[in-house]
Design a protein around this motif. Structure first.
Motif, short mmCIF file in Angstrom:
data_model
loop_
_atom_site.label_atom_id
_atom_site.label_comp_id
_atom_site.label_asym_id
_atom_site.label_seq_id
_atom_site.Cartn_x
_atom_site.Cartn_y
_atom_site.Cartn_z
N ASP A 168 34.58 44.42 35.44
CA ASP A 168 34.93 43.49 36.43
C ASP A 168 35.16 42.58 37.35
N ALA A 169 33.19 42.35 37.13
CA ALA A 169 32.40 41.39 37.38
C ALA A 169 32.46 40.31 35.95
N VAL A 170 33.13 40.53 35.12
CA VAL A 170 32.99 39.61 34.43
C VAL A 170 33.08 38.11 34.12
N PRO A 171 32.90 37.03 33.90
CA PRO A 171 33.46 36.20 34.31
C PRO A 171 34.85 35.45 33.28
N ILE A 218 35.37 39.06 29.38
CA ILE A 218 35.46 40.06 29.81
C ILE A 218 35.82 40.57 28.52
N TYR A 254 45.00 43.64 39.08
CA TYR A 254 43.68 43.42 37.82
C TYR A 254 44.32 43.64 36.69
N GLY A 310 44.47 41.94 34.43
CA GLY A 310 44.44 40.75 33.59
C GLY A 310 42.93 41.41 32.88
N ILE A 347 39.58 28.93 36.33
CA ILE A 347 39.87 30.63 36.38
C ILE A 347 39.38 30.97 35.10
N VAL A 349 36.46 32.50 36.91
CA VAL A 349 36.25 33.64 37.87
C VAL A 349 35.85 34.90 36.99
N PRO A 350 35.07 35.73 38.24
CA PRO A 350 34.87 36.83 37.93
C PRO A 350 35.82 37.53 37.89
N ALA A 351 36.00 38.78 37.19
CA ALA A 351 37.73 39.49 36.34
C ALA A 351 38.00 39.63 37.64
N ASP A 352 37.39 40.52 38.46
CA ASP A 352 38.86 41.02 39.84
C ASP A 352 39.30 39.82 40.23
N PHE A 353 38.95 38.81 40.55
CA PHE A 353 39.67 37.78 41.18
C PHE A 353 40.30 36.39 40.38
N ILE A 354 40.35 37.06 39.20
CA ILE A 354 41.07 35.94 38.42
C ILE A 354 42.26 35.69 39.03
N ALA A 355 43.41 36.76 39.09
CA ALA A 355 44.30 36.62 39.90
C ALA A 355 44.95 35.76 41.31
N VAL A 412 42.80 36.77 31.05
CA VAL A 412 43.29 35.51 31.72
C VAL A 412 44.49 34.59 31.54
N ALA A 416 46.19 37.12 33.77
CA ALA A 416 45.92 37.79 35.09
C ALA A 416 46.45 36.48 35.67
#
Lengths: 366, 366
Positions: A203-206, A210, A245, A247, B202, B205-211, B248, B251
């Motif tokens: 969940d922290a991967v660009p 992912i 989440y 995505g 996007i 962006v780190p996975a948790d914050f894409i959306a 992506v 999200a």
């Protein structure tokens, strides 16, 4: 854990409950031998078991002095707030631990080692800042290569966040091992990494990478190390129905290319839990959620839901059994709470799928 | 562009073709007044129009000396390789540009400003390194707030990567504006950001914050700045059927919460284009892809495909018209190539959806 055996105090200030302190509870359940204390000043003097239902007599303490008395040599940030930042109130505790020369283990999105003050403190006192959520440096775009691995790949998927996907995967992994099936657990989140001492916090991967990280984890676990396992059990993340989440969930599904899915659900949850504690949309019926995962998997690599893991924490045993029976009926699949009633039916469903797949492959080859 | 009017040379070495130089073609089509040359030594001496079908007489040059003769004062990295790294062979060109005091604009995943050598060079020569793919600092987890905005939110979605989602969104945006509809384009990728001078990449962006980033972009575009637009047109990314990028895509779908979707497809593409130039799985029929997007949107906020944008580049006009007619038949919706035949039918479909929604809201209120 992470390089050496530790004597951890786990920071769970103000939230050492079964449902709020996800990392603390996971580590206490699966790595209890490395925990000497839990820090929650609001519950000091009680035991871990009294507060969180796991961890036996591990004491809950009010501060690092008390933790030191119990022999602590490392601090773990045991709370995983949505958003992942280092709450201002915890900063003092982290500084104090570093000043004692203790390593600090963190799964926060905000990396402690990137904080100049904390990094300087750690250097001065010979302590390490271990940020397990830091994404792998290698940038891989997934190409569905994980679809071709020999072991049966199983992914736990959920009706929502924080419903028991990691726990279900670990319990099935242990039960399979007990039955003589060579199973390997793949951690995809910070708590899983602490427990497994490997994995990556996807969940922290660009965003673009992912699925690539998930793919790499599966390829490694299915490995060419001479003795590939029979089953690779991947810890799921998020939910297709979660606005924040989904995505991550889909990237993991398409990167890991599982053949079998175990659907996880918190039996007391009727609505999606969204950021900030608000209640989101209603969680659809289990069969509808299962169909969504199967449909989404088909976009890249088809997978089948083979069982359901229910989290019945907080329910009476009678209610818990009724909920499991209803899920069996609704899905036409094995369903149980693996922590409360054992993972037997879930492991059996996975094993049955593995054997069926092997037979089909033989038949196809013959 | 990005702070001031520029005289750009766009680096597209070895790949200045309509299908390979995505960023170069986009910027030449929508910001031609800021481009003085394209760098591709394998095509030097020709014009942009001859190589890529856009950009008119803009000269293709072999090096920065020639670009300087045409008055260049900034270098743009105009190739967006999958994976996003700075190819070793381009490094010399970037160094050379910085040594001339030219700003360098980049949409690569690898941030130029984080490269110590390039950063030092830039400082020494008073040049800026502008990494438009750097994700916003603010970490927001999406909560479907974008579902509540007043304007009609439209997202372009695709059967694959790189099929024309940004172009379709820009063409519809322009056509709506021409018709007097207040429309706002939201860029979600590096080329779109260069063109719109705003937005966020996007996919970095780190996975948790894409959306969450997508949600924030829509809320800002739908804005409380006194004059909200009628339509917000969001640039789509990836594809639900792409093994590397589907996360992506989902999200963005769940973060932006569009009400209407425009399905984009490259008419010459029959299989997913996966990383490294391999051919992936067959692209499903358009109606099936449309159903996948509508199904996935329902998990958070329902959306309807209202039209299809076909990329018929490289086809004869007769074939292009036939392809569009087939899509109209298959989907029962307007379908055309907005670049080749104009975005009229697509803009009309969006406008019709907007009016229908407004009427429904009035009806509901009365």
């Amino acid at each position: 854990m992470l390089g050496r055996t530790r004597r951890l105090v786990i920071l769970a200030e103000g939230s050492f409950t079964p449902r709020d302190a996800k990392t603390a509870v996971g580590v206490l359940r699966y790595r209890p031998e490395e925990v000497v204390a839990v820090l929650d000043s609001t519950r000091a003097g009680r035991t871990a078991a009294e507060c969180a239902g796991v961890g036996g007599g591990v004491p809950v303490v009010a501060g690092l002095d008390a933790a030191a008395e119990h022999g602590a040599d490392s601090l773990m940030i045991g709370i995983a707030p949505q958003g992942g930042g280092l709450a201002t109130s915890w900063r003092g505790v982290v500084r104090d631990a570093l000043a004692r020369g203790w390593d600090v283990l963190s799964g926060l999105h905000e990396f402690l080692a990137d904080d100049p003050e904390l990094a300087a403190l750690a250097r001065r006192h010979g302590a390490a800042l271990l940020d397990v959520r830091r994404p792998p440096e290698r940038r891989v775009v997934a190409t569905a290569r994980a679809a071709g691995v020999e072991p049966l790949v199983v992914l736990t998927v959920g009706t929502d966040c924080n419903v028991g996907k990691m726990t279900a995967a670990l319990e099935i992994d242990r039960e399979l091992t007990r039955r003589g099936v060579r199973s390997r657990f793949v951690a995809t989140g910070q708590t899983g990494i602490f427990i497994a001492d490997s994995g990556a916090a996807i969940d922290a991967v660009p965003a673009d990478f992912i699925a690539g990280v998930a793919e790499t984890l599966v390829l490694e676990a299915a490995g060419d190390d001479g003795e590939p396992p029979d089953v690779v059990l991947v810890e799921g993340q998020g939910s297709l129905h979660h606005p924040g989440y989904s995505g991550v969930t889909l990237a993991l599904l398409h990167g890991a290319c599982p053949r079998a899915l175990v659907l996880c659900h918190d039996a007391l949850r009727d609505r999606i839990r969204i950021h900030g504690g608000e209640r989101g949309e209603p969680i659809p019926p289990l069969a509808e959620v299962a169909a969504a995962y199967e449909g989404a998997s088909r976009w890249v690599h088809p997978a089948r839901v083979v069982a359901a893991a229910l989290n019945t924490q907080g329910m009476t045993e009678r209610d818990a059994r009724a909920v499991c029976a209803r899920a069996v009926n609704e899905l036409g699949l094995p369903a149980t709470d693996p922590v409360r009633f054992g993972a037997g039916p879930l492991a059996a469903a996975v094993e049955q799928e593995r054997v069926a797949r092997r037979e089909a492959a033989r038949h196809g080859a013959g």
